[in-house]
Design a protein around this motif. Structure first.
Motif, PDB file in Angstrom:
ATOM      1  N   LEU A   1     -84.239-121.032 -30.242  1.00  0.00           N
ATOM      2  CA  LEU A   1     -85.482-121.059 -31.020  1.00  0.00           C
ATOM      3  C   LEU A   1     -85.577-119.835 -31.918  1.00  0.00           C
ATOM      4  O   LEU A   1     -86.098-119.893 -33.035  1.00  0.00           O
ATOM      5  N   LEU A   2     -85.036-118.737 -31.446  1.00  0.00           N
ATOM      6  CA  LEU A   2     -85.147-117.453 -32.136  1.00  0.00           C
ATOM      7  C   LEU A   2     -83.778-116.988 -32.604  1.00  0.00           C
ATOM      8  O   LEU A   2     -82.815-116.984 -31.837  1.00  0.00           O
ATOM      9  N   ARG A   3     -83.699-116.585 -33.859  1.00  0.00           N
ATOM     10  CA  ARG A   3     -82.446-116.029 -34.387  1.00  0.00           C
ATOM     11  C   ARG A   3     -82.344-114.548 -34.025  1.00  0.00           C
ATOM     12  O   ARG A   3     -82.136-113.679 -34.879  1.00  0.00           O
ATOM     13  N   SER A   4     -82.532-114.281 -32.766  1.00  0.00           N
ATOM     14  CA  SER A   4     -82.498-112.915 -32.276  1.00  0.00           C
ATOM     15  C   SER A   4     -82.405-112.966 -30.765  1.00  0.00           C
ATOM     16  O   SER A   4     -82.197-114.028 -30.175  1.00  0.00           O
ATOM     17  N   ASP A   5     -82.563-111.825 -30.119  1.00  0.00           N
ATOM     18  CA  ASP A   5     -82.483-111.720 -28.667  1.00  0.00           C
ATOM     19  C   ASP A   5     -83.587-110.774 -28.215  1.00  0.00           C
ATOM     20  O   ASP A   5     -83.598-109.596 -28.591  1.00  0.00           O
ATOM     21  N   ILE A   6     -84.510-111.259 -27.398  1.00  0.00           N
ATOM     22  CA  ILE A   6     -85.664-110.471 -26.995  1.00  0.00           C
ATOM     23  C   ILE A   6     -85.257-109.235 -26.201  1.00  0.00           C
ATOM     24  O   ILE A   6     -85.907-108.184 -26.295  1.00  0.00           O
ATOM     25  N   LEU A   7     -84.189-109.322 -25.412  1.00  0.00           N
ATOM     26  CA  LEU A   7     -83.746-108.152 -24.663  1.00  0.00           C
ATOM     27  C   LEU A   7     -83.408-107.007 -25.619  1.00  0.00           C
ATOM     28  O   LEU A   7     -83.837-105.862 -25.424  1.00  0.00           O
ATOM     29  N   TYR A   8     -82.653-107.311 -26.661  1.00  0.00           N
ATOM     30  CA  TYR A   8     -82.300-106.285 -27.643  1.00  0.00           C
ATOM     31  C   TYR A   8     -83.509-105.902 -28.493  1.00  0.00           C
ATOM     32  O   TYR A   8     -83.672-104.733 -28.869  1.00  0.00           O
TER      33      TYR A   8
ATOM     34  N   LEU B   1     -85.309-104.802 -15.536  1.00  0.00           N
ATOM     35  CA  LEU B   1     -84.987-104.180 -16.832  1.00  0.00           C
ATOM     36  C   LEU B   1     -85.811-104.812 -17.942  1.00  0.00           C
ATOM     37  O   LEU B   1     -86.398-104.115 -18.775  1.00  0.00           O
ATOM     38  N   LYS B   2     -85.863-106.131 -17.969  1.00  0.00           N
ATOM     39  CA  LYS B   2     -86.587-106.836 -19.033  1.00  0.00           C
ATOM     40  C   LYS B   2     -88.074-106.525 -18.987  1.00  0.00           C
ATOM     41  O   LYS B   2     -88.710-106.354 -20.031  1.00  0.00           O
TER      42      LYS B   2
ATOM     43  N   ALA C   1     -80.523-113.151 -40.030  1.00  0.00           N
ATOM     44  CA  ALA C   1     -79.224-113.583 -40.555  1.00  0.00           C
ATOM     45  C   ALA C   1     -78.077-113.002 -39.734  1.00  0.00           C
ATOM     46  O   ALA C   1     -76.991-113.576 -39.680  1.00  0.00           O
ATOM     47  N   LEU C   2     -78.333-111.877 -39.084  1.00  0.00           N
ATOM     48  CA  LEU C   2     -77.336-111.232 -38.232  1.00  0.00           C
ATOM     49  C   LEU C   2     -77.991-110.902 -36.899  1.00  0.00           C
ATOM     50  O   LEU C   2     -79.000-110.189 -36.859  1.00  0.00           O
ATOM     51  N   PRO C   3     -77.464-111.421 -35.786  1.00  0.00           N
ATOM     52  CA  PRO C   3     -78.063-111.136 -34.471  1.00  0.00           C
ATOM     53  C   PRO C   3     -78.077-109.644 -34.183  1.00  0.00           C
ATOM     54  O   PRO C   3     -77.089-108.945 -34.433  1.00  0.00           O
ATOM     55  N   ILE C   4     -79.189-109.152 -33.639  1.00  0.00           N
ATOM     56  CA  ILE C   4     -79.269-107.715 -33.376  1.00  0.00           C
ATOM     57  C   ILE C   4     -78.341-107.314 -32.236  1.00  0.00           C
ATOM     58  O   ILE C   4     -77.968-106.141 -32.134  1.00  0.00           O
ATOM     59  N   ALA C   5     -77.952-108.276 -31.402  1.00  0.00           N
ATOM     60  CA  ALA C   5     -76.941-107.971 -30.383  1.00  0.00           C
ATOM     61  C   ALA C   5     -75.625-107.596 -31.055  1.00  0.00           C
ATOM     62  O   ALA C   5     -74.943-106.654 -30.647  1.00  0.00           O
ATOM     63  N   HIS C   6     -75.268-108.313 -32.121  1.00  0.00           N
ATOM     64  CA  HIS C   6     -74.061-107.989 -32.881  1.00  0.00           C
ATOM     65  C   HIS C   6     -74.208-106.620 -33.541  1.00  0.00           C
ATOM     66  O   HIS C   6     -73.251-105.847 -33.614  1.00  0.00           O
TER      67      HIS C   6
END
Length: 481
Positions: free
Chosen positions: A22-29, A57-58, A269-274
């Motif tokens: 659903l999200l083009r990201s990662d809530i942990l990051y 942690l989360k 456009a770019l995952p923050i995990a990357h």
């Protein structure tokens, strides 16, 4: 929110994952970088929480962070799929390994889910845990599952229908063998461009300053050039790592900005995990190159990176200190070129660079404040300045620029110039050109036509290019005539 989807029904419930789906990201990051940006001690608290478990942690990161769910980069194709499912009489649930408080905020904001579940500080709702929860909770109805990662394989195995989002071909084939029905969505094409935008190679133009000690000393040996080139590469890697980490720390402010919201991490456009691993890789590469060349260059770049992170975490919000830090970071590029080649830094060069780059830093803030005023705001987001500070910032820009020209004029009459140049009078042309260019840049900024970064503006501006060539002509004329 209603929690009654386990009633008997002929249709399975559409269960949707959050991160990467659903999200083009990662809530942990997202929470990590938000918490880090607010409290520099946050990573240490997170490390202690991780000893208890990932769910702890989360929760710790979610407590320290401030996530604006209204500006997160949602995938419009996934949202459209969910709305279509519900329009056909189906029900949808958001079930995620992310912290439940944030997941519920997202559910309330979007208004397209009948249920929301997430990790609760004790249970990490991921992989086998998620599969067991869904199998038990939707025993009567069954469920279709929409996910994006290998960690979802146990969930797809238990689902009546498997839906993948932007997964690799190999994982698609695995999923086809797991569920009776499969569907594969491709909503974000793989591209190199976002990675290039994130590292900002155009900003490497600033790192040409490492060649300045070599040029100023007229020391053109091949070995000296090679050392300067390696310093340039190392500095570019470290600087790009700084840009990546700064963008990750500035996610909230960038998403609220009309232009910066299009940056790779802010837009999704770019995952923050990357981005986290990209920044770490660039940092390691830069330090390895620097260490192989000189321990002093390594220490210089280490100091540069430490100051850059301090700037991103705190100093950029402090008036006057921020522009002094920016001027210092520019000057450190010149220092890096000197320590890489073993050349002695000229006092004249250092004095000129400090005042000149203080002027450019002030121009950068001036441009931001003019943009802020046009948008009807009182202060620049994430900065310590108010729109009312514009006259002072403009004065700093013009006065520091003129002082840099004065230093250049004094340098022209110094014994150093007489020793290095056959016709030192030609260097007066440099002073006149700089005087014109600085005045023009401040005027352009005052009229609202300046990009945020004056160095990038100069690289694209035709008049600035002509001025640069004219300065080069004067320097060569003085040296060769």
């Amino acid at each position: 929110m209603k929690n009654a989807l386990n009633e008997t029904s002929d249709n399975p419930v559409l269960v949707v994952d959050l991160d990467g789906t659903l999200l083009r990201s990662d809530i942990l990051y997202e929470t990590f970088w938000s918490a880090f940006g607010r409290h520099w001690q946050s990573p240490f608290r997170a490390a202690r929480a991780l000893l208890v478990g990932k769910a702890a942690l989360k929760r710790t990161l979610a407590r320290d962070a401030r996530i604006d769910v209204t500006t997160l980069p949602y995938d419009p194709a996934v949202i459209a799929y969910i709305k279509d499912w519900r329009a056909q009489g189906g029900k949808a649930a958001l079930v995620t390994a992310s912290e439940e408080q944030i997941a519920r905020g997202i559910g309330d904001h979007l208004g397209i889910f009948d249920e929301v579940y997430g990790s609760d500080g004790v249970r990490n709702l991921k992989g086998p845990n998620k599969a067991a929860f869904l199998t038990d909770h939707y025993a009567a109805t069954g469920f279709a599952y929409m996910g994006d990662a290998r960690a979802d394989i146990p969930v797809w195995s238990a689902a009546q229908r498997a839906i993948t989002v932007n997964v690799a071909d190999g994982l698609q084939k695995q999923v086809d063998d797991l569920a009776p029905e499969t569907e594969h969505l491709s909503t974000v094409p793989m591209a190199v461009k976002p990675y290039l935008k994130a590292v900002r190679p155009h900003q490497w133009l600033k790192n040409i300053l490492v060649f300045l000690p070599m040029l100023a000393a007229h020391h053109y040996a091949v070995a000296t050039f090679a050392q300067s080139l390696l310093a340039f590469i190392a500095f570019s890697m470290i600087a790009s790592a700084g840009y990546v980490f700064n963008d990750l720390l500035d996610l909230a402010a960038d998403r609220a900005h009309p232009r910066k919201c299009r940056r790779p991490f802010a837009s999704g456009a770019l995952p923050i995990a990357h981005g986290t691993w990209l920044g770490a890789g660039l940092l390691a590469t830069g330090f390895i190159i620097a260490g192989s060349l000189s321990v002093y260059l390594f220490l210089t770049l280490l100091a540069y990176f430490a100051i850059t992170m301090a700037y991103s975490l705190d100093l950029k919000r402090r008036t006057v200190i921020d522009i002094c830090i920016l001027a210092g970071l520019y000057t450190m590029r010149i220092a890096a070129g000197a320590v890489a080649t073993g050349l002695t830094l000229s006092v004249w060069l250092m004095a000129f660079s400090i005042f000149f780059f203080l002027a450019l830093a002030a121009v950068k803030r001036q441009a931001e404040l003019i943009d802020t005023a046009r948008r009807g705001k009182l202060g620049a987001s994430g900065r310590g300045y108010l729109v009312d500070d514009l006259p002072i910032i403009s004065q700093v820009a013009i006065s520091a620029g003129f002082v840099s020209v004065l230093v250049m004029a004094l340098y022209v009459n110094s014994p150093t110039v007489l020793a290095l140049y056959h016709y030192p009078q030609a260097m007066w042309g440099v002073c006149l050109i700089l005087l014109y260019w600085i005045t023009r840049v401040v005027m352009i900024t005052h009229r609202g036509h300046m990009d945020d970064d004056p160095v990038v503006f100069a690289a694209k501006d035709r008049v600035s290019q002509i001025c640069g060539l004219a300065i080069l002509f004067c320097a060569l004329g003085g040296a060769l005539l």
